[in-house]
Design a protein around this motif. Structure first.
Motif, PDB file in Angstrom:
ATOM      1  N   THR A  68      26.989  -5.062  -1.336  1.00  0.00           N
ATOM      2  CA  THR A  68      25.546  -4.907  -1.105  1.00  0.00           C
ATOM      3  C   THR A  68      25.133  -3.455  -1.262  1.00  0.00           C
ATOM      4  OG1 THR A  68      25.527  -6.795   0.417  1.00  0.00           O
ATOM      5  CG2 THR A  68      23.695  -5.240   0.572  1.00  0.00           C
ATOM      6  N   LEU A  69      25.953  -2.552  -0.730  1.00  0.00           N
ATOM      7  CA  LEU A  69      25.668  -1.120  -0.871  1.00  0.00           C
ATOM      8  C   LEU A  69      25.689  -0.705  -2.336  1.00  0.00           C
ATOM      9  CD1 LEU A  69      25.280   1.647   0.615  1.00  0.00           C
ATOM     10  CD2 LEU A  69      27.754   1.940   0.347  1.00  0.00           C
ATOM     11  N   VAL A  70      26.662  -1.182  -3.091  1.00  0.00           N
ATOM     12  CA  VAL A  70      26.766  -0.839  -4.515  1.00  0.00           C
ATOM     13  C   VAL A  70      25.545  -1.356  -5.275  1.00  0.00           C
ATOM     14  CG1 VAL A  70      28.075  -1.269  -6.629  1.00  0.00           C
ATOM     15  CG2 VAL A  70      29.277  -0.693  -4.515  1.00  0.00           C
ATOM     16  N   ALA A  71      25.108  -2.583  -4.953  1.00  0.00           N
ATOM     17  CA  ALA A  71      23.917  -3.139  -5.606  1.00  0.00           C
ATOM     18  C   ALA A  71      22.687  -2.306  -5.280  1.00  0.00           C
ATOM     19  CB  ALA A  71      23.717  -4.589  -5.170  1.00  0.00           C
ATOM     20  N   ALA A  72      22.565  -1.899  -4.019  1.00  0.00           N
ATOM     21  CA  ALA A  72      21.432  -1.056  -3.624  1.00  0.00           C
ATOM     22  C   ALA A  72      21.491   0.287  -4.343  1.00  0.00           C
ATOM     23  CB  ALA A  72      21.429  -0.848  -2.111  1.00  0.00           C
ATOM     24  N   ASN A  73      22.691   0.837  -4.476  1.00  0.00           N
ATOM     25  CA  ASN A  73      22.819   2.118  -5.164  1.00  0.00           C
ATOM     26  C   ASN A  73      22.429   2.007  -6.623  1.00  0.00           C
ATOM     27  OD1 ASN A  73      23.751   4.976  -5.127  1.00  0.00           O
ATOM     28  ND2 ASN A  73      25.192   4.200  -6.650  1.00  0.00           N
ATOM     29  N   LEU A  74      22.742   0.872  -7.256  1.00  0.00           N
ATOM     30  CA  LEU A  74      22.343   0.676  -8.649  1.00  0.00           C
ATOM     31  C   LEU A  74      20.829   0.769  -8.792  1.00  0.00           C
ATOM     32  CD1 LEU A  74      23.022  -0.019 -11.576  1.00  0.00           C
ATOM     33  CD2 LEU A  74      23.042  -2.443 -10.924  1.00  0.00           C
ATOM     34  N   ALA A  75      20.106   0.206  -7.826  1.00  0.00           N
ATOM     35  CA  ALA A  75      18.641   0.296  -7.856  1.00  0.00           C
ATOM     36  C   ALA A  75      18.197   1.754  -7.740  1.00  0.00           C
ATOM     37  CB  ALA A  75      18.045  -0.537  -6.727  1.00  0.00           C
ATOM     38  N   PHE A  76      18.844   2.521  -6.844  1.00  0.00           N
ATOM     39  CA  PHE A  76      18.481   3.931  -6.682  1.00  0.00           C
ATOM     40  C   PHE A  76      18.867   4.755  -7.910  1.00  0.00           C
ATOM     41  CE2 PHE A  76      18.130   2.887  -2.143  1.00  0.00           C
ATOM     42  CZ  PHE A  76      16.984   3.596  -1.812  1.00  0.00           C
ATOM     43  N   VAL A  77      19.970   4.394  -8.575  1.00  0.00           N
ATOM     44  CA  VAL A  77      20.357   5.095  -9.803  1.00  0.00           C
ATOM     45  C   VAL A  77      19.282   4.892 -10.874  1.00  0.00           C
ATOM     46  CG1 VAL A  77      22.025   5.179 -11.693  1.00  0.00           C
ATOM     47  CG2 VAL A  77      22.828   4.984  -9.343  1.00  0.00           C
ATOM     48  N   ALA A  88       9.049  -0.403  -8.706  1.00  0.00           N
ATOM     49  CA  ALA A  88       8.488  -0.530  -7.354  1.00  0.00           C
ATOM     50  C   ALA A  88       8.954  -1.826  -6.708  1.00  0.00           C
ATOM     51  CB  ALA A  88       6.961  -0.489  -7.419  1.00  0.00           C
ATOM     52  N   GLY A  89       8.918  -2.921  -7.479  1.00  0.00           N
ATOM     53  CA  GLY A  89       9.393  -4.198  -6.948  1.00  0.00           C
ATOM     54  C   GLY A  89      10.867  -4.158  -6.613  1.00  0.00           C
ATOM     55  N   LEU A  90      11.655  -3.499  -7.459  1.00  0.00           N
ATOM     56  CA  LEU A  90      13.088  -3.370  -7.215  1.00  0.00           C
ATOM     57  C   LEU A  90      13.356  -2.613  -5.914  1.00  0.00           C
ATOM     58  CD1 LEU A  90      15.810  -4.044  -8.540  1.00  0.00           C
ATOM     59  CD2 LEU A  90      15.705  -1.820  -9.698  1.00  0.00           C
ATOM     60  N   MET A  91      12.589  -1.558  -5.675  1.00  0.00           N
ATOM     61  CA  MET A  91      12.752  -0.804  -4.436  1.00  0.00           C
ATOM     62  C   MET A  91      12.403  -1.658  -3.212  1.00  0.00           C
ATOM     63  SD  MET A  91      13.831   2.386  -4.837  1.00  0.00           S
ATOM     64  CE  MET A  91      15.102   1.583  -5.834  1.00  0.00           C
ATOM     65  N   LEU A  92      11.355  -2.448  -3.317  1.00  0.00           N
ATOM     66  CA  LEU A  92      10.952  -3.291  -2.189  1.00  0.00           C
ATOM     67  C   LEU A  92      11.995  -4.372  -1.903  1.00  0.00           C
ATOM     68  CD1 LEU A  92       7.121  -3.699  -2.902  1.00  0.00           C
ATOM     69  CD2 LEU A  92       8.225  -2.223  -1.205  1.00  0.00           C
ATOM     70  N   VAL A  93      12.596  -4.929  -2.956  1.00  0.00           N
ATOM     71  CA  VAL A  93      13.648  -5.932  -2.767  1.00  0.00           C
ATOM     72  C   VAL A  93      14.888  -5.300  -2.127  1.00  0.00           C
ATOM     73  CG1 VAL A  93      15.274  -7.426  -4.011  1.00  0.00           C
ATOM     74  CG2 VAL A  93      12.866  -7.413  -4.642  1.00  0.00           C
ATOM     75  N   THR A  94      15.114  -4.029  -2.408  1.00  0.00           N
ATOM     76  CA  THR A  94      16.287  -3.337  -1.875  1.00  0.00           C
ATOM     77  C   THR A  94      16.195  -3.121  -0.369  1.00  0.00           C
ATOM     78  OG1 THR A  94      16.592  -2.218  -4.001  1.00  0.00           O
ATOM     79  CG2 THR A  94      17.689  -1.237  -2.116  1.00  0.00           C
ATOM     80  N   ILE A  95      14.991  -3.011   0.170  1.00  0.00           N
ATOM     81  CA  ILE A  95      14.822  -2.688   1.599  1.00  0.00           C
ATOM     82  C   ILE A  95      15.521  -3.699   2.505  1.00  0.00           C
ATOM     83  CG2 ILE A  95      13.137  -2.449   3.467  1.00  0.00           C
ATOM     84  CD1 ILE A  95      11.230  -1.183   1.414  1.00  0.00           C
ATOM     85  N   PRO A  96      15.278  -5.020   2.387  1.00  0.00           N
ATOM     86  CA  PRO A  96      15.987  -5.950   3.275  1.00  0.00           C
ATOM     87  C   PRO A  96      17.500  -5.936   3.074  1.00  0.00           C
ATOM     88  CG  PRO A  96      14.744  -7.146   1.596  1.00  0.00           C
ATOM     89  CD  PRO A  96      14.303  -5.730   1.544  1.00  0.00           C
ATOM     90  N   LEU A  97      17.966  -5.668   1.838  1.00  0.00           N
ATOM     91  CA  LEU A  97      19.405  -5.566   1.615  1.00  0.00           C
ATOM     92  C   LEU A  97      20.000  -4.420   2.416  1.00  0.00           C
ATOM     93  CD1 LEU A  97      19.685  -6.119  -2.259  1.00  0.00           C
ATOM     94  CD2 LEU A  97      20.190  -7.754  -0.441  1.00  0.00           C
ATOM     95  N   LEU A  98      19.290  -3.299   2.423  1.00  0.00           N
ATOM     96  CA  LEU A  98      19.759  -2.132   3.167  1.00  0.00           C
ATOM     97  C   LEU A  98      19.759  -2.397   4.669  1.00  0.00           C
ATOM     98  CD1 LEU A  98      17.875   0.583   1.112  1.00  0.00           C
ATOM     99  CD2 LEU A  98      20.356   0.308   1.240  1.00  0.00           C
TER     100      LEU A  98
END
Length: 429
Positions: free
Chosen positions: A246-255, A409-419
């Motif tokens: 989950t962390l790696v997936a979230a990091n991909l969004a931040f990359v 923007a949508g990708l960042m919002l989807v990442t929030i609950p994962l984090l």
């Protein structure tokens, strides 16, 4: 002069460092210098690699560009291969080896004159860089000894921005003053500097101070003892760790988010807003200077918060920034510049919030028995994100100039609950 008088400047310096959010640097000067050398080297490479081969070989721009791209694509799996090596031999050995490989690569630049040799030297550069950054998190933990690891990650980000900016300027100056010969001497300087960085890491020893209460066990990753003494986990074990995936997936969004300034913004400014390309450079400069002068202060302000909370906040801030970028196209002409600057500053705040906390979690959530493999997988997300960002952004841009911003923007919002899910089981994340 009394001992009390002599200690006053040191105490004042310590208070200033604390106010600026700097970590305890005592005993870690070699580690700090090696990081600066790597950032300078990468800055010069990004600025001159393609130009150097165009000017010093008979290859044309398309051939050189294709060779450099091929080298980067071939090197994508490198972090996954480096992980087991790090688990076996330690992070110090991996980082030292990475710098040696980089030095060899730049020596190879001087002899490369065919497509295959440009690919080979480019591949060595990418592998050396991957080795450096895969080992980075573990060695930051060693330098900090649990006391101020997040501050260290913040400082390294500052050094990276300084190095990339100064390296680019140095490459431009070498080209302007010396032409091809200037770039050749710059390649030689890079080779020497990476050899020095290898020596710095190899001879660096941590100052003798007691580890903090959250210090990780670094026996297997400090590079002084090799393996941890435990049976190393396999990548199958890593892939079963859903929290880390989950962390790696979230990091991909931040990359992907981090790529907008270097790939998307100037295209948007020129093609969608009909402004000069210089404006994209100015916005990038604003971002760079803001990070250099305020990153450590932002890190200090947030270090007591849970990293997942800081990351979720960063994702929300990024989403706001991307929506702001998308709205600039509909703004009156007189507000375009102000809108771009405001959106850039908001985005920069999101970057400064996310980078140290994400790096912190990449180490904290990694199993000690296989930290090299965990960090290798984490570093892979950087390579994948950097590889797909150009085609993703430009494909979306061809559909609509605002679509890349809205998708991000949508990708960042989807990442929030994962984090936020990452913080449910362990209070320290």
């Amino acid at each position: 002069m009394s001992d009390t008088t002599r200690t006053r400047p040191a105490a004042k310096s310590s208070r200033m460092s604390a106010a600026l959010g700097l970590p305890n640097l005592k005993g870690n000067e070699k580690f700090l210098a090696a990081n600066l050398i790597d950032s300078l080297g990468n800055g010069t490479m990004l600025a001159f690699q393609i130009v150097f081969f165009i000017m010093t070989t008979d290859l044309n721009a398309a051939q050189v560009g294709g060779a450099v791209t091929a080298a980067r694509l071939i090197s994508l799996p490198a972090p996954v291969l480096i992980g087991p090596v790090m688990d076996r031999f330690g992070a110090r050995t991996v980082m030292t080896g990475g710098n040696v490989i980089s030095a060899i690569a730049f020596v190879g630049f001087l002899a490369a004159d065919q497509i295959w040799s440009v690919i080979a030297t480019g591949l060595l550069v990418q592998v050396g860089s991957s080795m450096f950054w895969t080992a980075q998190g573990a060695l930051v933990g060693l330098a900090a000894q649990g006391a101020d690891r997040t501050r260290w990650f913040g400082l390294i980000r500052v050094l990276r921005n300084i190095g990339l900016g100064a390296g680019g300027a140095l490459a431009a100056a070498a080209l302007a003053i010396g032409g091809p010969s200037g770039l050749t001497w710059l390649v030689v300087l890079n080779a020497v500097s990476f050899a020095v960085a290898a020596w710095l890491i190899h001879t660096w020893r941590v100052s003798d101070r007691s580890p903090g209460p959250t210090a990780p066990a670094e026996a297997g990753t400090d590079g002084t003892e090799g393996g941890s003494g435990r049976e190393a986990a396999t990548y199958a074990d890593v892939l079963r760790d859903r929290r880390y995936l989950t962390l790696v997936a979230a990091n991909l969004a931040f990359v992907l988010a981090s790529m907008v300034l270097s790939i998307l913004l100037t295209v948007y400014v020129v093609e969608a807003l009909d402004e000069g390309a210089w404006l994209g450079g100015v916005l990038l400069l604003i971002n760079t200077l803001a990070v250099i002068f305020t990153q450590t202060i932002v890190t200090k302000r947030t270090e007591r918060a849970r990293p997942v909370t800081v990351l979720a906040t960063a994702a929300a801030v990024n989403a706001v920034a991307f929506v702001a970028f998308s709205l600039v196209g509909a703004a009156p002409d007189g507000l375009v510049l102000a809108g771009l600057v405001a959106a850039t500053l908001i985005f920069t705040l999101g970057e400064m919030l996310s980078a140290p906390s994400m790096s912190e979690l990449s180490v904290t959530l990694a199993s000690e028995a296989a930290r090299g493999r965990y960090l290798g997988l984490f570093q892979l997300s950087w390579g994948v994100g950097m590889a797909i960002a150009p085609v993703m952004f430009m494909t979306l841009f061809d559909v609509s100039s605002t679509l890349p911003w809205l998708v991000l923007a949508g990708l960042m919002l989807v990442t929030i609950p994962l984090l936020l899910m990452l913080g449910k089981d362990r209070s320290h994340v």
